[in-house]
Design a protein around this motif. Sequence first.
Motif, mmCIF file in Angstrom:
data_model
loop_
_atom_site.group_PDB
_atom_site.id
_atom_site.type_symbol
_atom_site.label_atom_id
_atom_site.label_comp_id
_atom_site.label_asym_id
_atom_site.label_seq_id
_atom_site.Cartn_x
_atom_site.Cartn_y
_atom_site.Cartn_z
ATOM 1 N N VAL A 2 2.376 -1.421 -2.679
ATOM 2 C CA VAL A 2 1.624 -2.174 -1.683
ATOM 3 C C VAL A 2 2.446 -2.311 -0.404
ATOM 4 O O VAL A 2 1.923 -2.177 0.710
ATOM 5 C CB VAL A 2 1.217 -3.551 -2.238
ATOM 6 N N ALA A 3 3.769 -2.532 -0.560
ATOM 7 C CA ALA A 3 4.626 -2.626 0.619
ATOM 8 C C ALA A 3 4.633 -1.314 1.386
ATOM 9 O O ALA A 3 4.665 -1.294 2.619
ATOM 10 C CB ALA A 3 6.047 -3.009 0.206
ATOM 11 N N LEU A 4 4.564 -0.192 0.650
ATOM 12 C CA LEU A 4 4.564 1.116 1.305
ATOM 13 C C LEU A 4 3.265 1.335 2.079
ATOM 14 O O LEU A 4 3.283 1.810 3.227
ATOM 15 C CB LEU A 4 4.738 2.215 0.254
ATOM 16 N N LEU A 5 2.125 0.954 1.466
ATOM 17 C CA LEU A 5 0.848 1.042 2.174
ATOM 18 C C LEU A 5 0.901 0.217 3.454
ATOM 19 O O LEU A 5 0.453 0.629 4.523
ATOM 20 C CB LEU A 5 -0.294 0.540 1.293
ATOM 21 N N GLN A 6 1.499 -0.992 3.288
ATOM 22 C CA GLN A 6 1.588 -1.909 4.418
ATOM 23 C C GLN A 6 2.489 -1.338 5.506
ATOM 24 O O GLN A 6 2.202 -1.473 6.695
ATOM 25 C CB GLN A 6 2.158 -3.224 3.900
ATOM 26 N N ALA A 7 3.585 -0.686 5.081
ATOM 27 C CA ALA A 7 4.507 -0.112 6.063
ATOM 28 C C ALA A 7 3.847 1.031 6.812
ATOM 29 O O ALA A 7 4.103 1.243 7.991
ATOM 30 C CB ALA A 7 5.773 0.383 5.351
ATOM 31 N N THR A 8 2.992 1.790 6.102
ATOM 32 C CA THR A 8 2.411 2.967 6.735
ATOM 33 C C THR A 8 1.237 2.614 7.633
ATOM 34 O O THR A 8 1.116 3.142 8.734
ATOM 35 C CB THR A 8 1.948 3.958 5.653
ATOM 36 N N TRP A 9 0.357 1.712 7.150
ATOM 37 C CA TRP A 9 -0.867 1.465 7.910
ATOM 38 C C TRP A 9 -1.011 0.026 8.404
ATOM 39 O O TRP A 9 -2.065 -0.364 8.861
ATOM 40 C CB TRP A 9 -2.088 1.852 7.075
ATOM 41 N N GLY A 10 0.062 -0.774 8.246
ATOM 42 C CA GLY A 10 0.006 -2.135 8.761
ATOM 43 C C GLY A 10 -0.628 -3.103 7.786
ATOM 44 O O GLY A 10 -1.388 -2.709 6.906
ATOM 45 N N ALA A 11 -0.285 -4.406 7.941
ATOM 46 C CA ALA A 11 -0.740 -5.405 6.979
ATOM 47 C C ALA A 11 -2.170 -5.846 7.238
ATOM 48 O O ALA A 11 -2.837 -6.368 6.354
ATOM 49 C CB ALA A 11 0.192 -6.618 7.028
ATOM 50 N N ASP A 12 -2.672 -5.608 8.444
ATOM 51 C CA ASP A 12 -4.001 -6.132 8.778
ATOM 52 C C ASP A 12 -5.096 -5.240 8.209
ATOM 53 O O ASP A 12 -4.909 -4.047 8.010
ATOM 54 C CB ASP A 12 -4.155 -6.220 10.291
ATOM 55 N N ALA A 13 -6.254 -5.864 7.973
ATOM 56 C CA ALA A 13 -7.402 -5.113 7.495
ATOM 57 C C ALA A 13 -7.879 -4.170 8.593
ATOM 58 O O ALA A 13 -7.854 -4.520 9.774
ATOM 59 C CB ALA A 13 -8.503 -6.066 7.078
ATOM 60 N N ARG A 14 -8.302 -2.963 8.194
ATOM 61 C CA ARG A 14 -8.808 -2.002 9.172
ATOM 62 C C ARG A 14 -10.284 -1.760 8.924
ATOM 63 O O ARG A 14 -10.725 -1.753 7.787
ATOM 64 C CB ARG A 14 -8.067 -0.679 9.035
ATOM 65 N N PRO A 15 -11.052 -1.542 9.984
ATOM 66 C CA PRO A 15 -12.473 -1.242 9.782
ATOM 67 C C PRO A 15 -12.627 0.072 9.034
ATOM 68 O O PRO A 15 -11.916 1.036 9.295
ATOM 69 C CB PRO A 15 -13.029 -1.152 11.205
#
Lengths: 296, 374
Positions: free
Chosen positions: A112-125
């Motif tokens: 999850v931290a890796l996903l967050q690092a790659t695409w940011g912690a905020d929700a995307r449309p």
Amino acid sequence: MDTIILLTLTGLGLAALYFLVASGLSLVFGLADVLNFAHGLFLGVGAYATWWAAGNLPGAGPDGLGFVVAVAFGVAAGTLMAVLVELVLIRPLYSRTIEQVLVTVGLSLAGVALLQATWGADARPFPRPEWTRQVTSILGAQVPNGGLLLIIAAVLVLAAILAFLQWTRYGLIIRAGVENREMVTALGIDVRKAFTLVFAIGGAAAALAGALGSVYFGTVSPQQGGSLLIFAFIVVVIGGMGSVVGSAYAAVAVGLLQQFVNYYGTSGLGDICVVALLAVVLLLRPQGIAGKVATA
Amino acid sequence: MTEVKSPELPAPPAAVPTESTPGRFNRLRPYLPLVVLAVAVILPYSTLHLPGIFEGTLNSPGTLQLLAVCLVFGGLAAGYDLLFGRTGMLSFGHALYFAAGVYGTDILITRAGLPLWQAAPLAIVGGATLAGLIGAVALRTIGIAFAMVTLAFAQVGAILVARDFGGLTGGEEGLPLDVAGLPAGLVGVANTVNLYWLALAYLVAVVFVVHRVAASPTGRVLAGVRDDERRIGVLGLDPYRFKLVAFTLSGGLAAAGGTVYCLIVGGASPHITSSELTLSLLVMVVLGGPGTRWGPVLGGILYMYLDHRLVSFGSSDAVSALPAFLSRPLSEPLFVLGTVFILAVYFFPGGLASLAPRLALLRNALRLGPRRPG
């Protein structure tokens, strides 16, 4: 009356989402005794892979056939991830239950931290076809199409898994392995291949849940998997570990209960009722609605 | 995958050189914890500046607060180890009792206006009672099902806090502590040192309690439950009662830690109720070495330290100079800690506490190497 129909159908949509996550968890736990905390990560990978494919993959897009390609890409990514996790991380640790749980816990944190690092912690449309934003009128209730899509997908997945378990040789091995793994091994059948297969099925279902759930919610965020996972765990325990049909019943019960109580009671009360249901089921029938006794 | 060799295998030759190692350090060894404690007590008087390790000098409030949080989590990990490492119970709901301590203290002081000396014992007793009640239900299941039930109950706690029923918890925004009800010595940046000592006292108390329990007859029964629960039953003891005692005690210790944490941080925020906190406690214990005397404490302190410091490490020049596919993951503390954790499960099953014997073994093997063929 339309309120009840609407609540029933949105509750079933939620149940479909829970079922897609829980069916894989339940099979994996029933066969391989692995409590898979990384299952939420498969969901996240599926959602992000679909999101990425819709924007970047040639031939894929947010609409029509392109969307189907994007979802297929997401499901393939989730399946691949699940198979890799099984082969590389889980397989060396078989029969060491606690270590397996620990590894999947570490994987869920790091992933999850890796996903967050790659695409940011905020929700995307999330790119979704136009028709999923609209509503369909069923018996006077305006039901969102995204929820209906989830229900149809879950029914298809349920039918596919049941058919696979019932009519194929590997399905037979998986059913026998859930029943008594030692005996299957003693008969000279390599159960480990079935473990990989079960992980692949679970990963695919979870990735599909990630993609279609993101269509339903309209956004994608790294934490999405984690919050769904807890309710999926509850569904697995209530349904009985190792039973796909039990998971389906439990998912419907949990989804409807949550939706109705959250609407007629205070918001959040439904979630608490679900946990109360879990406590009652565990005290009265520790093995769940259907399935073997839940032990370490 | 390389199989980690069991340490027992080369035992006969390895035992010889331990006698020839100088005995001075071994004689001092039992006093080592006291020395460390003395250093920890006088540490706030030092104006030492350790660049790269801490931002300010050792006695600056920022450093002291970080150290205090680390100490509290060292104590929490030791208390959690009473469940996981010493009794063999995998609970995924320990955050609930910690949160009960934090929110209990905060609500009693801020909303009910009680003084600290009344609020703290009430919160701790409340946390222990909650643990006792939930344990009584959850312990009817065992193994993985037990983990699930504790997780579900903790989730209820998280929902209750986040949805702010009755307007007590402040919902998503958390609840800042009303400092009017606190003793003057615990308020203000200048008094961070007192909070540091409070955290140190908490850690010492938890370590003392856990060691006393582990050394007592009850502790031996708990170890028996961990190793073979049926056997304890056959011996005529009721495993359920012993597990409930451990669960309640551990919950009470966590609630006490929550009270101290509430004072250090000056309030409560909903993220402490999340299951992620329990998972990180598990990571701390496993990294440190479950069931060992100092492992969980070290694991807790190190984990919290890294969790705080890796953020600034991630934004440092050395990391941002790396290509994006390396620097981005490295700036996420949980990615680094999760990866280290997975590696630890494979390659250091005993955690930090097992490193010393392993290194000694390696040293002996190297020393004996030339004399032995292959």
